[in-house]
Design an enzyme around this catalytic site. Structure first.
Site, PDB file in Angstrom:
ATOM      1  N   HIS A  82       0.827  -1.223   0.000  1.00 55.22           N
ATOM      2  CA  HIS A  82       0.000   0.000   0.000  1.00 55.22           C
ATOM      3  C   HIS A  82       0.856   1.266   0.000  1.00 55.22           C
ATOM      4  CE1 HIS A  82      -3.921  -2.027   0.812  1.00 55.22           C
ATOM      5  NE2 HIS A  82      -3.152  -2.905   1.393  1.00 55.22           N
ATOM      6  N   ASN A 155     -10.387  -2.730   2.451  1.00 60.06           N
ATOM      7  CA  ASN A 155     -10.078  -2.743   1.024  1.00 60.06           C
ATOM      8  C   ASN A 155     -11.354  -2.504   0.226  1.00 60.06           C
ATOM      9  OD1 ASN A 155      -7.339  -3.265   1.218  1.00 60.06           O
ATOM     10  ND2 ASN A 155      -7.520  -5.453   0.865  1.00 60.06           N
TER      11      ASN A 155
END
Ligand code: HDE
Length: 698
Positions: A82, A155
């Site tokens: 990420h 997510n």
């Protein structure tokens, strides 16, 4: 000896004045003086201290040394996953109280606004990688509640690749650039990723999602978000139920086509970041609803799949979503590094009334996020960085010294219990965190629950729940990715997994790969269930509603264009909530047919049609002749057509449509007369899916 006044040869002055003599740097004063970190005013920020104008630089120059030292240390390690992300501030407002289920103030105080910070991200790519990679998107929310920070680190896909945190480093190593060559960046289309996946049947459900259009969203503003794991809510009596969290975008979900994604990455690698920033900047604040699926132990037992297994969903048709609040992002960051880069999320941050389930992935995450902050932010005091500080309540404890302590704790007493400091922080059971009183029994061991063993049924459920177009996109994506895999055995093994999911999908991917052998389904731990009912909530297109809100229309115009047509277009699409970008052959704009000047927002070369949801061509007869000889304008129209977009055009622009191979259909809308409203209406309906099935192949 006389003190030397700073010398300023005339040629160094020009370095601080603006181009064209219009913009000048203002003269300084002591109040506004540039200073060192020690507060010492800097007299010359352009020349280092030297022994004579052509002599060596002196070590004594503390201004130079400090400036370079600070610059040399401007980077911190990027997130190991990420790394590529963008953040924004906003608020959460509860609309339906869960006071019957939890004591958490954030979930019980209807109408109260709580500040949030949100960071959206991709997973695999490094910090500078393009936004439109085929990837899962992170959707991490920090709620600054009055009972402490709550981080919902989710997510845009409700399941994950693996069932146990111990596998995470392997999964990520497989997806990252291959270590012996350092590529490919931000892509799963390579051997090591599919090597790992081919040997990990539990990943198949997630693979269906990542090969679907969910992995190439049009905008962060148009994605759903999921907490993924089950959490627990604890009520005032100490009873607990399970809960799953879902975010629903107000603008609806939308994705791009793969060919668009590839081209957007070249045209604007910051597409998602820019889109979010610009929308908030113009006051078009993105908004999501927060929904929960709540169920107790008995309901959990009755589910067809184990909710502790993060590779499984609970279909909304089985346990409906209860919408309990909304989140609005209404403020852009002031500084990317200080906020977006330094924000530190941790799944373990939950206020009293929210607790964890035993999902083995969640349990591992609770350790990992706290641990990673130490290497990324370098100090246990990362909680003192403004974006990480609790804002809704004070922090009072005896955690003390260490690297980069910013606070100045007062007093003699740094412990409790203590009679010396009777007013010091003390534990307070009524408002303190409590864990759900869950009984445990069982033998210690490294064992996976039998209830986690079905790896194909929900993969099939997802695939079956898609529209035909979406199913085709999944097959196309698999063909694309597996065609980049060089090892034949991996392609074949993936086909053998697909055979357990859906025969048609397997056959279509085999054909796309030019695979000629017979495909033998892999031995499955559990046979694939074919009795599960499709869940339309899993499809993007099945639940899409016509809207232009938050969308962007690109309008190409040339000299001599009809101003009234451009204005009518702008009025009708802005009334529908969209924005218009005016594009001209040169950024200076055009002179319209009535002799007036219309400024442009972009020049053609910098604004290809992949950046827009629908396009319009408003040209004059002469203007279109010039466009016809410009390959970029032909590509603009050709791509818009191939990407199934609605194209509005003035009568004069027709030759350009013809040159780009455009065939008339309901998405090709003449703009003359009063047709701007028709254009807006057609564009709101989305892509023209029945235009040419081959045109949107991956
Ligand atoms: Fe993460 N994950 N993760 N993850 N994750 C990180 O934390 C980890 C997982 C997610 O914008 C890291 O601060 C493990 C699932 C987001 O700052 C790290 C496992 C989900 C973000 C980490 C998972 C996520 C991260 C890297 C397997 C969806 C970005 C830097 C058990 C529910 C947050 C950092 C941000 C970031 C570990 C799996 C979401 C290393 C061990 C499942 C949105 O701690």
């Amino acid at each position: 000896m006389a003190i030397k006044a700073p010398r300023k040869p005339a040629h160094t002055e020009s370095e601080t004045s603006g181009m064209g003599g219009e913009i000048h740097q203002r003269a300084g004063s002591r109040e506004t003086a540039l200073t060192t970190d020690q507060g010492i005013a800097v007299g010359d920020n352009q020349n280092s201290l030297r022994a004579g104008p052509r002599g060596p630089t002196l070590l004594e120059d503390f201004v130079l040394r400090e400036k370079l030292m600070r610059f040399d240390h401007e980077r911190i390690p990027e997130r190991v996953v990420h790394a590529r992300g963008t953040g924004a501030h906003g608020y959460f407002e509860l609309t339906d109280s869960l006071s019957d289920l939890t004591t958490a103030a954030i979930l019980t105080e209807v109408g109260k606004r709580t500040e949030v910070f949100v960071r959206f991200s991709t997973v695999a790519g490094s910090k500078g990688s393009p936004d439109l990679a085929r990837d899962v998107r992170g959707f991490a929310v920090k709620f600054y509640t009055r009972e402490g920070n709550w981080d919902l680190v989710g997510n845009n896909i409700p399941v994950f690749f693996i069932q146990d945190a111990i596998k995470f480093p392997d999964l990520v190593h497989a997806a990252k650039p291959e270590p012996d060559r350092g590529f490919p960046q931000a892509q799963t289309a390579h051997d090591t990723f599919w090597d790992y996946i081919a040997l990990t049947p539990e990943a198949m459900h997630m693979i269906m999602w990542t090969m679907s259009d969910r992995a190439i969203p049009r905008s962060f503003r148009m994605m759903e978000g999921f907490g993924v794991h089950s959490f627990r809510l604890i009520d005032a009596e100490g009873r607990s139920r399970f809960v799953k969290f879902h975010w629903r975008p107000k603008l609806g979900m939308q994705s791009v086509l793969w060919d668009e994604a590839v081209k957007i990455n070249g045209a604007d690698p910051d597409y998602h970041r820019r889109d979010l920033w610009t929308a908030i900047d113009r006051g078009d604040f993105p908004e999501w609803e927060l929904g929960v699926q709540v169920f107790d132990e008995a309901e959990a037992e009755a589910l067809e799949f184990d909710h502790l297994d993060a590779t499984k969903i609970i279909p909304e048709e089985k346990i409906p979503l209860r919408i309990i609040g909304r989140m609005v992002l209404d403020r852009n960051i002031d500084n990317f590094f200080a906020e977006t880069e330094q924000v530190a999320f941790c799944t373990g941050n939950v206020p009293p009334g929210i607790d964890f389930s035993d999902d083995p992935l969640l349990q591992g995450r609770n350790f990992s996020y706290l641990d990673t902050q130490l290497s990324r932010l370098g100090s246990p005091h990362f909680t003192q960085i403004p974006v990480n500080q609790p804002k809704g309540c004070p922090v009072r404890n005896f955690n003390r010294d260490g690297h980069m302590q910013i606070a100045v704790p007062k007093g003699r007493v740094a412990y409790e219990p203590s009679m010396l400091a009777p007013d010091g922080p003390r534990e307070h059971p009524p408002s303190g965190v409590r864990s759900a009183a869950v009984p445990f029994s069982g033998e210690k061991g490294r064992e996976r629950a039998e209830t986690f063993a079905d790896h194909y049924s929900q993969a099939r459920l997802f695939y079956m729940s898609q529209t035909e177009v979406e199913q085709q996109h999944i097959a196309d994506a698999l063909v694309f990715e597996l065609s980049k895999v060089e090892t034949m055995a991996l392609r074949e093994r993936m086909l053998r997994h697909l055979a357990n999911i859906d025969e048609g999908l397997c056959a279509s991917v085999a054909e796309g790969l030019g695979f000629r052998g017979a495909v033998e389904p892999l031995q499955a731990a559990r046979p694939t269930r074919t009795d599960l009912e499709a869940s339309p909530a899993l499809s993007i297109l099945a639940k899409a509603k016509p809207t232009l809100a938050g969308r962007m229309i690109g309008c190409v115009m040339t000299d001599g264009a009809d101003r009234a047509v451009i204005e009518a277009l702008r009025d009708s699409v802005t009334a529908a909530g969209a924005s218009v970008m005016l594009i001209a052959p040169a950024v200076g704009g055009i002179v319209a047919g009535d002799g007036t000047h219309i400024p442009a927002d972009a020049q053609l070369a910098g604004a290809p049609s992949v950046l827009f949801d629908a396009v319009a061509l408003v040209t004059s007869r002469k203007g279109v002749t010039e466009l016809l000889s410009d390959p970029r304008s032909v590509a603009f129209v050709h791509d818009a057509y191939a990407h199934l977009k609605v194209i509005g055009h003035s009568a004069e622009a027709k030759p350009l449509l013809e040159k780009a191979g455009v065939m008339p259909d309901k998405g090709i809308v003449p703009l003359d007369g009063k047709r701007a409203a028709t254009f807006a209406e057609r564009a709101a309906a989305g892509r023209i899916w029945d235009r040419d099935p081959g045109a949107n192949a991956a």
